[in-house]
Design a protein around this motif. Structure first.
Motif, PDB file in Angstrom:
ATOM      1  N   ALA A  41     -12.456  27.405  22.853  1.00 48.00           N
ATOM      2  CA  ALA A  41     -12.973  26.387  23.775  1.00 48.00           C
ATOM      3  C   ALA A  41     -13.430  25.188  22.955  1.00 48.00           C
ATOM      4  N   LEU A  42     -12.935  24.017  23.309  1.00 44.79           N
ATOM      5  CA  LEU A  42     -13.345  22.779  22.638  1.00 44.79           C
ATOM      6  C   LEU A  42     -14.132  21.923  23.616  1.00 44.79           C
ATOM      7  N   ILE A  43     -15.363  21.576  23.233  1.00 45.91           N
ATOM      8  CA  ILE A  43     -16.212  20.716  24.060  1.00 45.91           C
ATOM      9  C   ILE A  43     -16.523  19.448  23.268  1.00 45.91           C
ATOM     10  N   PRO A  44     -15.749  18.383  23.486  1.00 44.37           N
ATOM     11  CA  PRO A  44     -16.002  17.120  22.775  1.00 44.37           C
ATOM     12  C   PRO A  44     -17.293  16.456  23.261  1.00 44.37           C
ATOM     13  N   GLY A  45     -17.618  15.314  22.635  1.00 47.58           N
ATOM     14  CA  GLY A  45     -18.820  14.591  23.030  1.00 47.58           C
ATOM     15  C   GLY A  45     -18.692  13.891  24.365  1.00 47.58           C
ATOM     16  N   VAL A  72      -9.863  22.553  26.629  1.00 43.73           N
ATOM     17  CA  VAL A  72     -10.733  21.399  26.378  1.00 43.73           C
ATOM     18  C   VAL A  72     -11.514  21.058  27.638  1.00 43.73           C
ATOM     19  N   GLN A  73     -12.831  21.025  27.524  1.00 45.17           N
ATOM     20  CA  GLN A  73     -13.714  20.644  28.630  1.00 45.17           C
ATOM     21  C   GLN A  73     -14.680  19.591  28.117  1.00 45.17           C
ATOM     22  N   ALA A  74     -14.564  18.375  28.619  1.00 43.61           N
ATOM     23  CA  ALA A  74     -15.364  17.271  28.089  1.00 43.61           C
ATOM     24  C   ALA A  74     -16.304  16.702  29.146  1.00 43.61           C
ATOM     25  N   GLN A  83     -23.331  17.470  29.172  1.00 37.08           N
ATOM     26  CA  GLN A  83     -22.641  18.431  28.313  1.00 37.08           C
ATOM     27  C   GLN A  83     -23.138  19.866  28.482  1.00 37.08           C
ATOM     28  N   ILE A  84     -24.431  20.046  28.687  1.00 36.60           N
ATOM     29  CA  ILE A  84     -24.980  21.401  28.758  1.00 36.60           C
ATOM     30  C   ILE A  84     -24.406  22.217  29.922  1.00 36.60           C
ATOM     31  N   PRO A  85     -24.277  21.677  31.140  1.00 37.79           N
ATOM     32  CA  PRO A  85     -23.657  22.475  32.216  1.00 37.79           C
ATOM     33  C   PRO A  85     -22.220  22.884  31.892  1.00 37.79           C
ATOM     34  N   ILE A  86     -21.479  22.008  31.204  1.00 37.99           N
ATOM     35  CA  ILE A  86     -20.119  22.356  30.805  1.00 37.99           C
ATOM     36  C   ILE A  86     -20.151  23.493  29.791  1.00 37.99           C
ATOM     37  N   LEU A  87     -21.055  23.407  28.834  1.00 36.28           N
ATOM     38  CA  LEU A  87     -21.199  24.474  27.851  1.00 36.28           C
ATOM     39  C   LEU A  87     -21.532  25.800  28.529  1.00 36.28           C
ATOM     40  N   GLN A  88     -22.448  25.779  29.474  1.00 38.93           N
ATOM     41  CA  GLN A  88     -22.827  27.007  30.166  1.00 38.93           C
ATOM     42  C   GLN A  88     -21.656  27.605  30.951  1.00 38.93           C
ATOM     43  N   ALA A  89     -20.856  26.751  31.563  1.00 33.70           N
ATOM     44  CA  ALA A  89     -19.672  27.225  32.301  1.00 33.70           C
ATOM     45  C   ALA A  89     -18.645  27.820  31.346  1.00 33.70           C
ATOM     46  N   PRO A  95     -15.076  32.769  25.775  1.00 35.39           N
ATOM     47  CA  PRO A  95     -14.037  32.507  24.767  1.00 35.39           C
ATOM     48  C   PRO A  95     -14.405  33.201  23.461  1.00 35.39           C
ATOM     49  N   ASP A  96     -13.462  33.258  22.543  1.00 34.03           N
ATOM     50  CA  ASP A  96     -13.765  33.854  21.239  1.00 34.03           C
ATOM     51  C   ASP A  96     -14.629  32.928  20.391  1.00 34.03           C
ATOM     52  N   VAL A  97     -14.403  31.640  20.541  1.00 35.74           N
ATOM     53  CA  VAL A  97     -15.147  30.672  19.742  1.00 35.74           C
ATOM     54  C   VAL A  97     -15.279  29.372  20.534  1.00 35.74           C
ATOM     55  N   ILE A  98     -16.391  28.692  20.338  1.00 37.40           N
ATOM     56  CA  ILE A  98     -16.614  27.370  20.914  1.00 37.40           C
ATOM     57  C   ILE A  98     -16.705  26.358  19.776  1.00 37.40           C
ATOM     58  N   ILE A  99     -15.852  25.349  19.833  1.00 40.46           N
ATOM     59  CA  ILE A  99     -15.938  24.221  18.910  1.00 40.46           C
ATOM     60  C   ILE A  99     -16.533  23.067  19.706  1.00 40.46           C
TER      61      ILE A  99
END
Length: 330
Positions: A41-45, A72-74, A83-89, A95-99
């Protein structure tokens, strides 16, 4: 790193969520340990920013080598509130890893700690945390050095001129832009003729940045230089000087998105410091895979920068680092 094809400003609004890596094979070693096919999972700024488009392309390239997928969820704005609600979702999908590029060095710590508590590995890219101990690795530009590079270029452009210089920053607590200002302020000390007006925060608003510059131009007739730490601020500074019809002020910014490139071509910005987000993405993806497969992980990786001006904009060294949603050909 391969040469970038940068897109017109109108196409820069493409969503980062369209960048999804191919693959997904459930590769396992003889002992049963997984060697590939991971869910990354990639969460950009922020969404719709070609800088993070380049980061995503780099992560994709690293993921493809292991048959892994990238989701990718931005957030719609560069803020922990979005950003925090996206991270929580994302955490709920396991996922195995969050970048992730944290939008605040403190506010993102607790929700990321919750992710690691559930066995999800975390890799930080671009921005980082005040306490980064929870991350497997952090990959970022050397922003202090890049800030010094910006100061050296502005002083070179100003030559023997004396006067004041303003920094327009994003918001307090963003590690990358805070470091850019630190490096710039240190580099500016090399010329005793320059008065450093310090920094003012736009809080990620083009309109606020424009108002800051307009007010500074009115109150400081000796203003000769502006340092912008990010694209929002540069856009606002350009708009303010255009409205004031003031061509005495030299702008050095941090923006190699298509609009930032056009600002150089149009002569509205003298120079842009160009970071290497594709390289960041590749390194972040590689360290994520290493962490998941039990290989050695490099805890901290920093990448460099180049300076783009009208004179060198078409050179291969600059062209290959211009930010884009279009990934290099495999």
């Amino acid at each position: 790193m391969r040469t970038y094809k940068w897109m017109a400003a109108a196409t820069a609004v493409l969503s980062l969520t369209a960048l999804t890596a191919c693959g997904g094979n459930d590769d396992t070693a003889a002992g049963g340990d997984k060697t590939g096919g991971f869910k990354i999972a990639l969460i950009p700024g922020v969404a719709n920013d070609a800088y993070y488009g380049s980061v995503a392309c780099g992560v994709q390239a690293a993921a493809k080598a292991s048959g892994s997928t990238v989701d990718v969820q931005a957030p719609k704005s560069f803020s922990p509130t979005d950003q925090i609600p996206i991270l929580q979702a994302v955490v709920a999908k396991k996922p195995d890893v969050i970048i992730i590029a944290p939008t605040d060095s403190k506010a993102l710590y607790a929700p990321l700690k919750q992710a690691t508590a559930q066995g999800i590995k975390v890799v930080l890219v671009d921005t980082t945390l005040e306490d980064s101990s929870l991350a497997e690795a952090e990959v970022t530009s050397d922003n202090i050095e890049a800030g010094k590079t910006a100061a050296a270029k502005l002083l070179e452009l100003l030559g023997d001129k004396a006067g004041s210089v303003l920094t327009v920053n994003l918001s307090a607590g963003v590690t990358t832009t805070d470091d850019r200002f630190k490096g710039f302020a240190e580099g500016l000390k090399a010329n005793s003729k320059i008065k450093d007006l310090g920094q003012q925060y736009s809080n990620n608003s083009v309109q606020t940045a424009s108002s800051i510059v307009s007010a500074t131009v009115a109150s400081n007739p000796d203003l000769i230089g502006i340092f912008s730490t990010a694209a929002f601020n540069t856009e606002g500074a350009v708009a303010a000087l255009r409205q004031a019809k003031d061509d005495r002020v030299t702008i050095v910014g941090f923006d190699a998105n298509p609009p930032g490139v056009k600002q150089i071509q149009d002569g509205e910005v003298a120079a842009q410091v160009v970071l290497k987000p594709y390289d960041e993405g590749v390194a972040a993806g590689e360290q994520a895979i290493n962490a998941l497969t039990g290989k050695e992980v490099t805890k901290k990786i920093t990448t460099g920068a180049v300076v783009a001006t009208k004179d060198n904009l078409d050179s291969p060294e600059v062209q290959k680092y211009l930010y884009s949603f279009t990934c290099p050909a495999a």
